[in-house]
Design an enzyme around this catalytic site. Structure first.
Site, PDB file in Angstrom:
ATOM      1  N   LYS A 101       0.834  -1.205   0.000  1.00 11.63           N
ATOM      2  CA  LYS A 101       0.000   0.000   0.000  1.00 11.63           C
ATOM      3  C   LYS A 101       0.870   1.257   0.000  1.00 11.63           C
ATOM      4  O   LYS A 101       1.953   1.270   0.610  1.00 11.63           O
ATOM      5  CB  LYS A 101      -0.928   0.000   1.209  1.00 11.63           C
ATOM      6  CG  LYS A 101      -2.029  -1.055   1.053  1.00 11.63           C
ATOM      7  CD  LYS A 101      -3.189  -0.805   1.972  1.00 11.63           C
ATOM      8  CE  LYS A 101      -4.369  -1.680   1.567  1.00 11.63           C
ATOM      9  NZ  LYS A 101      -5.496  -1.544   2.494  1.00 11.63           N
TER      10      LYS A 101
ATOM     11  N   GLN B  54      -1.366 -12.872   9.998  1.00 10.51           N
ATOM     12  CA  GLN B  54      -1.744 -12.669   8.609  1.00 10.51           C
ATOM     13  C   GLN B  54      -0.456 -12.577   7.827  1.00 10.51           C
ATOM     14  O   GLN B  54       0.602 -12.373   8.411  1.00 10.51           O
ATOM     15  CB  GLN B  54      -2.532 -11.380   8.467  1.00 10.51           C
ATOM     16  CG  GLN B  54      -1.711 -10.200   8.885  1.00 10.51           C
ATOM     17  CD  GLN B  54      -2.542  -9.157   9.604  1.00 10.51           C
ATOM     18  OE1 GLN B  54      -3.655  -9.392  10.020  1.00 10.51           O
ATOM     19  NE2 GLN B  54      -1.967  -7.985   9.756  1.00 10.51           N
TER      20      GLN B  54
ATOM     21  N   ASP C  42      -3.338  -6.082   0.811  1.00  9.38           N
ATOM     22  CA  ASP C  42      -1.916  -6.467   0.895  1.00  9.38           C
ATOM     23  C   ASP C  42      -1.671  -7.657   1.828  1.00  9.38           C
ATOM     24  O   ASP C  42      -0.526  -8.001   2.092  1.00  9.38           O
ATOM     25  CB  ASP C  42      -1.072  -5.263   1.354  1.00  9.38           C
ATOM     26  CG  ASP C  42      -1.626  -4.612   2.617  1.00  9.38           C
ATOM     27  OD1 ASP C  42      -2.780  -4.901   2.981  1.00  9.38           O
ATOM     28  OD2 ASP C  42      -0.895  -3.830   3.250  1.00  9.38           O
TER      29      ASP C  42
ATOM     30  N   ASP D 127      -3.895  -8.623  16.935  1.00 11.31           N
ATOM     31  CA  ASP D 127      -4.660  -7.939  15.898  1.00 11.31           C
ATOM     32  C   ASP D 127      -5.863  -8.786  15.495  1.00 11.31           C
ATOM     33  O   ASP D 127      -5.730  -9.978  15.205  1.00 11.31           O
ATOM     34  CB  ASP D 127      -3.723  -7.758  14.698  1.00 11.31           C
ATOM     35  CG  ASP D 127      -4.241  -6.772  13.698  1.00 11.31           C
ATOM     36  OD1 ASP D 127      -4.494  -5.620  14.076  1.00 11.31           O
ATOM     37  OD2 ASP D 127      -4.387  -7.151  12.513  1.00 11.31           O
ATOM     38  N   ASN D 128      -7.033  -8.174  15.481  1.00  6.01           N
ATOM     39  CA  ASN D 128      -8.222  -8.820  14.928  1.00  6.01           C
ATOM     40  C   ASN D 128      -8.494 -10.247  15.421  1.00  6.01           C
ATOM     41  O   ASN D 128      -8.790 -11.135  14.612  1.00  6.01           O
ATOM     42  CB  ASN D 128      -8.045  -8.906  13.407  1.00  6.01           C
ATOM     43  CG  ASN D 128      -8.667  -7.736  12.705  1.00  6.01           C
ATOM     44  OD1 ASN D 128      -9.747  -7.297  13.093  1.00  6.01           O
ATOM     45  ND2 ASN D 128      -8.006  -7.241  11.683  1.00  6.01           N
TER      46      ASN D 128
ATOM     47  N   GLU E 199      -7.440  -6.981  20.275  1.00 11.73           N
ATOM     48  CA  GLU E 199      -7.845  -5.815  19.476  1.00 11.73           C
ATOM     49  C   GLU E 199      -9.068  -6.223  18.652  1.00 11.73           C
ATOM     50  O   GLU E 199      -8.976  -6.518  17.469  1.00 11.73           O
ATOM     51  CB  GLU E 199      -6.707  -5.361  18.560  1.00 11.73           C
ATOM     52  CG  GLU E 199      -6.995  -4.045  17.851  1.00 11.73           C
ATOM     53  CD  GLU E 199      -7.446  -4.195  16.393  1.00 11.73           C
ATOM     54  OE1 GLU E 199      -7.868  -3.197  15.822  1.00 11.73           O
ATOM     55  OE2 GLU E 199      -7.378  -5.312  15.847  1.00 11.73           O
TER      56      GLU E 199
ATOM     57  N   LYS F 159       0.717   4.443   9.145  1.00 13.27           N
ATOM     58  CA  LYS F 159       0.579   3.053   8.710  1.00 13.27           C
ATOM     59  C   LYS F 159       1.162   2.869   7.311  1.00 13.27           C
ATOM     60  O   LYS F 159       1.490   1.764   6.914  1.00 13.27           O
ATOM     61  CB  LYS F 159      -0.904   2.651   8.686  1.00 13.27           C
ATOM     62  CG  LYS F 159      -1.513   2.488  10.068  1.00 13.27           C
ATOM     63  CD  LYS F 159      -2.885   1.864  10.024  1.00 13.27           C
ATOM     64  CE  LYS F 159      -3.906   2.786   9.390  1.00 13.27           C
ATOM     65  NZ  LYS F 159      -5.290   2.242   9.457  1.00 13.27           N
ATOM     66  N   TYR F 160       1.262   3.986   6.563  1.00  9.13           N
ATOM     67  CA  TYR F 160       1.688   3.865   5.163  1.00  9.13           C
ATOM     68  C   TYR F 160       2.917   4.702   4.820  1.00  9.13           C
ATOM     69  O   TYR F 160       3.379   4.669   3.698  1.00  9.13           O
ATOM     70  CB  TYR F 160       0.537   4.275   4.228  1.00  9.13           C
ATOM     71  CG  TYR F 160      -0.784   3.642   4.622  1.00  9.13           C
ATOM     72  CD1 TYR F 160      -1.019   2.289   4.380  1.00  9.13           C
ATOM     73  CD2 TYR F 160      -1.775   4.398   5.248  1.00  9.13           C
ATOM     74  CE1 TYR F 160      -2.227   1.697   4.757  1.00  9.13           C
ATOM     75  CE2 TYR F 160      -2.981   3.820   5.629  1.00  9.13           C
ATOM     76  CZ  TYR F 160      -3.203   2.480   5.392  1.00  9.13           C
ATOM     77  OH  TYR F 160      -4.381   1.884   5.765  1.00  9.13           O
TER      78      TYR F 160
HETATM   79  O1  LIG Z   1      -9.282  -4.573  11.229  1.00 14.31           O
HETATM   80  P1  LIG Z   1      -8.995  -3.683  12.395  1.00 14.31           P
HETATM   81  O2  LIG Z   1      -9.799  -2.431  12.350  1.00 14.31           O
HETATM   82  O3  LIG Z   1      -9.129  -4.422  13.680  1.00 14.31           O
HETATM   83  O4  LIG Z   1      -7.467  -3.187  12.266  1.00 14.31           O
HETATM   84  C1  LIG Z   1      -6.296  -3.936  12.548  1.00 14.31           C
HETATM   85  O5  LIG Z   1      -6.010  -4.903  11.577  1.00 14.31           O
HETATM   86  C2  LIG Z   1      -5.777  -4.396  10.247  1.00 14.31           C
HETATM   87  C3  LIG Z   1      -5.310  -5.570   9.411  1.00 14.31           C
HETATM   88  O6  LIG Z   1      -4.180  -6.106  10.039  1.00 14.31           O
HETATM   89  C4  LIG Z   1      -4.740  -3.288  10.209  1.00 14.31           C
HETATM   90  O7  LIG Z   1      -4.839  -2.661   8.958  1.00 14.31           O
HETATM   91  C5  LIG Z   1      -3.649  -2.086   8.438  1.00 14.31           C
HETATM   92  O8  LIG Z   1      -2.867  -3.133   7.825  1.00 14.31           O
HETATM   93  C6  LIG Z   1      -3.436  -3.732   6.668  1.00 14.31           C
HETATM   94  C7  LIG Z   1      -2.487  -4.792   6.221  1.00 14.31           C
HETATM   95  O9  LIG Z   1      -1.260  -4.248   5.929  1.00 14.31           O
HETATM   96  C8  LIG Z   1      -3.673  -2.649   5.623  1.00 14.31           C
HETATM   97  O10 LIG Z   1      -4.254  -3.218   4.466  1.00 14.31           O
HETATM   98  C9  LIG Z   1      -4.605  -1.599   6.198  1.00 14.31           C
HETATM   99  O11 LIG Z   1      -4.815  -0.576   5.241  1.00 14.31           O
HETATM  100  C10 LIG Z   1      -4.001  -1.019   7.451  1.00 14.31           C
HETATM  101  O12 LIG Z   1      -4.915  -0.111   8.042  1.00 14.31           O
HETATM  102  C11 LIG Z   1      -5.038  -2.277  11.287  1.00 14.31           C
HETATM  103  O13 LIG Z   1      -4.039  -1.290  11.325  1.00 14.31           O
HETATM  104  C12 LIG Z   1      -5.117  -3.009  12.598  1.00 14.31           C
HETATM  105  O14 LIG Z   1      -5.248  -2.149  13.696  1.00 14.31           O
END
Ligand SMILES: O=P(O)(O)O[C@H]1O[C@H](CO)[C@@H](O[C@H]2O[C@H](CO)[C@@H](O)[C@H](O)[C@H]2O)[C@H](O)[C@H]1O
EC number: 2.4.99.16
Length: 683
Positions: free
Chosen positions: A281, A341, A376, A412-413, A441, A552-553
């Site tokens: 990204k 992931q 991604d 995460d998630n 999270e 994040k990017y």
């Molecule tokens: O899905 P959530 O709102 O719980 O967010 C968490 O998980 C996301 C996926 O891991 C993460 O998203 C970030 O990383 C992704 C993978 O690289 C990317 O595609 C997203 O654009 C980016 O925001 C998020 O940060 C995390 O807290």
């Protein structure tokens, strides 16, 4: 007094009983043992399926309804100990009211424990009670004294107490016999009711109709940081101070004094692993990165390795070890992200294709958390070919990081992964380190969030970030602190995260940041701040809760002491949290009346009132708000006209409040919050 045994009863009746075969299959003799009822045991989660949570040395108040047919005295105790231990301890339950009994126990070290409840007919207490009544009425006869002596004799046969108690009982019995021979009723009565005899029978006497609650209730004991910690989140790659230079662990080390100065306990990093290139990204979540864009750190895995590797530009494991150690010397513990992931470049995809869910066209679906799309990354599968090898690999990944000195994991998630996996892997990791901490999270449906806490997560993200109004804050906090979930779920109140730039903060200016800080730091046992919050960073992607130019990017650089920062407020609250025991118990919360809907007013206290704090927070970032409020004099056993000392902890001013109704004013431009410490006036 004594229960006639069935065979004796039959002998005495002289009649032949009918066919003594139960029609229902229920054996009346066995059932008769359950005379003492133990029910409504609290706390207990889902009938004992999941553990109640406590921290080391925290009170666990246990209560139950306990009663027996008839009017006889009963006694009860909590039995408790480490799961699997040979010997458990016992703590008497005390009668409270309306057949409710209660006891308080504590566990000194993290780990798995259990408790249950036993109760019995206390025939000796019943005898004492009846004998006393007869004595008072001048009707105590030899018969009562004989019954008392029989109880002492019977205790010598009981399978309780040691040889010391048995010897002592034999002596009491001998003395009673002599007194009986001498027809000395007074001597018999006083010996039968002496403290020594009561204590002896307590330890060594029969427990008649002993019942045991059918569940050994599990309790998980955590180290204190699971329930009480202040988190600071940063992206290590943004710590060089230069957007053109990728930050390193050494750059993070340089920032430690600064973070320590603000008083945080936990320093948390989003993923620090190699980042994939495929579908990388670009800035602001675009799918068209520029050459040199670093990619989202959540896109884990590249030719440089996966979940057990470090992003090469951050440093190597020696650098990481140095960071862990230096952080420790600054009172900070490192937490890392555990995001299961993979970038399409993750080595697992080639090495373990069976861990992924392949589609008929030979691709793997990219991940999403609707409406968010994560092009991604792909997710692993938790069943089929992934069970059990992926589970063991993930377990070993946690152990790998434990070995590197990381004991706190922000996961995460987790709600998009398998619940049984979490239950298993958390138990596995805790076998190695019962002090490991897992933060879920998951921003999802309440029951799903609660299930994650039940299967073992020590902390949970919460809806706090979106609760802004007085009524909704009070309602949400009341649920979290007083309902059953308080026994197993500990929220972590993040004011913002890299994914959540709350609308309130986007629109409230500096006063709003101070307000949200005050709420999170004083309402939450655990709370967290994503860096930039102290600078009142708020620029959103228009119409979204995302930060513009999100870290994040891209690599960002900040002036961490820029004008208008709220570092002093943060340091103030973190100092207060460490100093005041009242703030260390998430559940010691009470809301009080402040007659203005823009002011949230609440108190936190220790049981003995040695730490008693009142908080007023103006939720309106634009206008001064004031009003009359109630001083909780009743909490100190005082009448409505009494006086109490109130120290304003923000200004340091000491004052005396005379009477229950007082007035206060909060100007958000000056300070949107007030904190008072109450003490009784010196007499
Ligand atoms: O899905 P959530 O709102 O719980 O967010 C968490 O998980 C996301 C996926 O891991 C993460 O998203 C970030 O990383 C992704 C993978 O690289 C990317 O595609 C997203 O654009 C980016 O925001 C998020 O940060 C995390 O807290």
């Amino acid at each position: 007094m004594s229960d006639a045994r069935p065979s004796e009863a039959k002998k005495k009746s002289g009649k032949k009983a009918g066919a003594m075969k139960p029609l229902s299959g229920i054996d009346p003799v066995a059932l008769s043992q359950n005379r003492v009822v133990i029910e409504a045991v609290e706390p207990m989660i889902d009938g004992g399926r999941f553990a109640v949570k406590r921290t080391e040395n925290e009170d666990l108040v246990i209560s139950a309804d306990i009663f027996c047919d008839g009017h006889e005295k009963i006694a009860a105790a909590v039995v408790y100990g480490e799961t699997g231990a040979d010997r458990w301890s016992e703590e008497p339950l005390v009668f409270v009211d309306n057949d409710r009994w209660q006891a308080t126990i504590r566990f000194a070290r993290p780990g798995p424990y259990r408790y249950s409840i036993i109760a019995w007919r206390d025939v000796y207490a019943t005898w004492r009670d009846e004998a006393k009544k007869k004595l008072d009425a001048g009707k105590l006869t030899d018969l009562e004294l004989t019954e008392g002596r029989e109880l002492v004799d019977a205790a010598q046969e009981a399978d309780r107490g040691g040889s010391k108690e048995k010897k002592a009982l034999a002596k009491v019995s001998e003395r009673l016999k002599k007194a009986a021979e001498q027809k000395d009723a007074t001597a018999q009565y006083s010996l039968l009711t002496s403290e020594e005899t009561i204590a002896l029978l307590d330890v060594a006497g029969h427990r008649t109709n002993l019942s045991r609650f059918e569940v050994d209730v599990p309790v998980w004991v955590d180290r204190t940081a699971a329930a009480f910690s202040a988190w600071y989140e940063l992206f290590p790659r943004s710590q060089s101070g230069d957007t053109q230079r990728h930050g390193t662990f050494d750059d993070v080390i340089q920032r430690l004094p600064d973070i320590q100065e603000m008083g945080f306990d936990v320093l948390y990093f989003p993923p620090i692993h190699p980042i994939g290139k495929t579908n990388r990204k670009g800035k602001n979540n675009t799918l068209t990165p520029d050459e040199g864009d670093p990619g989202s750190p959540y896109a884990i895995g590249s030719k440089d390795g996966g979940h057990k590797a470090l992003h090469p530009e951050l440093g190597d494991f020696d650098d990481f070890a140095r960071l862990i150690e230096t952080a420790g010397s600054h009172g900070l513990e490192i937490a890392i992200d555990f995001a299961i992931q993979c970038s399409p470049d993750h080595p697992w995809i080639k090495e373990h294709p069976e861990w992924f869910d392949w589609r008929p066209d030979g691709t793997i679906k990219f991940a999403e958390n609707p409406p968010k799309k994560y092009e991604d990354i792909v997710n692993v599968h938790f069943y089929r070919g992934a069970l059990p090898s992926l589970w063991y690999e993930l377990r070993d990944t946690f152990l790998f990081w434990l070995d590197k000195g990381v004991r706190i994991f922000r996961v995460d998630n987790p709600h998009t992964k398998a619940f049984p996996f979490w239950e298993w892997v958390i138990a596995e990791v805790r076998k190695v380190d019962p002090g490991a901490i897992f933060l879920a999270e998951a921003f999802t449906r309440p029951k799903v969030m609660k299930r994650l806490a039940k299967v073992g997560y020590n902390q949970s993200y919460s809806y706090f970030t979106w609760r802004n109004e007085k009524a909704e804050l009070a309602e949400y906090l009341t649920e979290l602190t007083t309902e059953e979930c308080a026994e197993f779920m500990r929220p972590n109140f993040f004011v913002n995260t890299p994914d959540i730039n709350p609308v309130y903060l986007q629109t409230s200016g500096r006063p709003g940041f101070r307000t949200r800080l005050a709420l999170a730091a004083t309402l939450g046992g655990n709370y967290g701040v994503y860096s930039g919050f102290e600078l009142c960073e708020f620029l959103p992607v228009p119409g979204k809760e995302e930060y513009l130019n999100s870290e994040k990017y891209e690599i960002r650089a900040f002036d961490w002491k820029a004008d208008g920062n709220i570092r002093e407020d943060i340091a103030f609250f973190n100092r207060l949290r460490r100093r005041e025991a009242a703030l260390q118990d998430f559940r010691s919360l009470a809301f009080f009346n402040f007659w203005n809907d823009q002011v949230l007013y609440y108190g936190k206290r220790t049981a003995d009132r040695s730490s008693y704090l009142l908080f007023m927070v103006n939720l309106d970032p634009r206008h001064a708000q004031g009003g009359h409020f109630e001083v909780p004099l009743w909490e100190f056993g005082l009448g409505d006209d009494a006086s109490i000392e109130a120290e304003n902890l923000v200004s340091g001013q000491a004052m005396t409040w005379h009477g229950k109704v007082q007035h206060w004013w909060l100007d958000p431009q000056q300070c949107p919050y007030a904190v008072f410490k109450l003490t009784l006036p010196a007499t």
